[in-house]
Design an enzyme around this catalytic site. Sequence first.
Site, PDB file in Angstrom:
ATOM      1  N   ASP A  70       0.838  -1.203   0.000  1.00 54.06           N
ATOM      2  CA  ASP A  70       0.000   0.000   0.000  1.00 54.06           C
ATOM      3  C   ASP A  70       0.871   1.251   0.000  1.00 54.06           C
ATOM      4  O   ASP A  70       2.099   1.163   0.128  1.00 54.06           O
ATOM      5  CB  ASP A  70      -0.960  -0.011   1.200  1.00 54.06           C
ATOM      6  N   ASN A 137      -7.951  -0.039  13.615  1.00 53.69           N
ATOM      7  CA  ASN A 137      -9.363  -0.203  13.237  1.00 53.69           C
ATOM      8  C   ASN A 137      -9.603  -1.523  12.499  1.00 53.69           C
ATOM      9  O   ASN A 137     -10.666  -1.736  11.927  1.00 53.69           O
ATOM     10  CB  ASN A 137      -9.815   0.975  12.368  1.00 53.69           C
ATOM     11  N   HIS A 139      -7.880  -2.631   9.821  1.00 51.17           N
ATOM     12  CA  HIS A 139      -7.598  -2.648   8.384  1.00 51.17           C
ATOM     13  C   HIS A 139      -6.425  -3.560   8.039  1.00 51.17           C
ATOM     14  O   HIS A 139      -5.602  -3.900   8.893  1.00 51.17           O
ATOM     15  CB  HIS A 139      -7.401  -1.228   7.817  1.00 51.17           C
ATOM     16  N   GLU A 144      -9.817  -0.523   4.260  1.00 50.70           N
ATOM     17  CA  GLU A 144     -10.416   0.054   5.462  1.00 50.70           C
ATOM     18  C   GLU A 144     -11.759  -0.608   5.784  1.00 50.70           C
ATOM     19  O   GLU A 144     -12.437  -1.121   4.881  1.00 50.70           O
ATOM     20  CB  GLU A 144     -10.646   1.556   5.230  1.00 50.70           C
TER      21      GLU A 144
HETATM   22  C1  GLP Z   1      -0.515   1.357   8.179  1.00 50.62           C
HETATM   23  C2  GLP Z   1      -0.095   0.632   6.892  1.00 50.62           C
HETATM   24  C3  GLP Z   1      -0.320  -0.847   6.977  1.00 50.62           C
HETATM   25  C4  GLP Z   1       0.225  -1.315   8.310  1.00 50.62           C
HETATM   26  C5  GLP Z   1      -0.674  -0.796   9.408  1.00 50.62           C
HETATM   27  C6  GLP Z   1      -0.183  -1.116  10.807  1.00 50.62           C
HETATM   28  O1  GLP Z   1      -1.615   2.155   7.963  1.00 50.62           O
HETATM   29  N1  GLP Z   1      -0.779   1.146   5.737  1.00 50.62           N
HETATM   30  O2  GLP Z   1       0.317  -1.490   5.899  1.00 50.62           O
HETATM   31  O3  GLP Z   1       0.261  -2.704   8.345  1.00 50.62           O
HETATM   32  O4  GLP Z   1      -0.931   0.571   9.273  1.00 50.62           O
HETATM   33  O5  GLP Z   1       0.952  -0.358  11.131  1.00 50.62           O
HETATM   34  P1  GLP Z   1       1.802  -0.546  12.458  1.00 50.62           P
HETATM   35  O6  GLP Z   1       2.427  -1.854  12.372  1.00 50.62           O
HETATM   36  O7  GLP Z   1       2.779   0.601  12.437  1.00 50.62           O
HETATM   37  O8  GLP Z   1       0.863  -0.430  13.582  1.00 50.62           O
END
Ligand code: GLP
Length: 238
Positions: A70, A137, A139, A144
């Site tokens: 992403d 949340n 995702h 989302e």
């Molecule tokens: C972000 C990224 C995701 C990631 C997620 C969790 O929004 N777009 O690819 O896996 O959030 O991130 P983190 O591991 O920093 O909590």
Amino acid sequence: MSSTIHFHRSDTYTGMSAAAADFIVQAIRDKPNLLLCPATGNSPKGAYATLVDELRNQQIAHTLRLVALDEWVGLPVDSPHSGAFQVRQQLIEPLGIHHYFLFDGNFTDEAAELQRAGHYLAVQGPIDLCILGIGTNGHLGFNEPGDYLHALPHRVRLTETSRGHQMVAGAARAPDYGITLGMKDILQAKKILLLVHGEHKRAAMTAFLRQEITPRLPASFLWLHPDVTCFCDAVAVP
Ligand code: GLP
């Protein structure tokens, strides 16, 4: 935690990262030209650093390929807040990966950018190992929560929760949109590794562990996949 998903809980982030790195190393030993799809963010960062060290120390030869999961829309690839920048810095450069697809968050032609991702997957896919984090949340990538999900690469309006992610905290303005692989792209991966770190993930993990599959919690679709392994730390899943 008995389930079809294999859970490994570590006391510390370091322990979780080391265990996850070992898992990735084994996958690369099994298939040196593995197509890797890596999430960005804090959860997998430690595992990537350990992976780089292990591949070097153990002199494991590979011809890894990589496809981005992403990206934040509007951030150029050289912005330190972009996913592309982090993937380059944490994996592509230290591992010498030559064959990869990264989204350009600063695209001018949305359809062309989505097509580029779809084309890369059509030619190189399916993903062999998809490394995911879970949003607070629920995702996955930037899929989302909502009334429905998308199968293929798409642009998405980000929730306020996602806009508040630490990655873009220092950016001039948090992006309103993201671009992401879709649920089908993710669920077609042969293996999925879910990495979860931090107390702020507790609520999402509690919901996830209910095994109720709903677009309101995109990560819940992982219960439909036959080969998911989750490494978490003790503060995320007490
Ligand atoms: C972000 C990224 C995701 C990631 C997620 C969790 O929004 N777009 O690819 O896996 O959030 O991130 P983190 O591991 O920093 O909590």
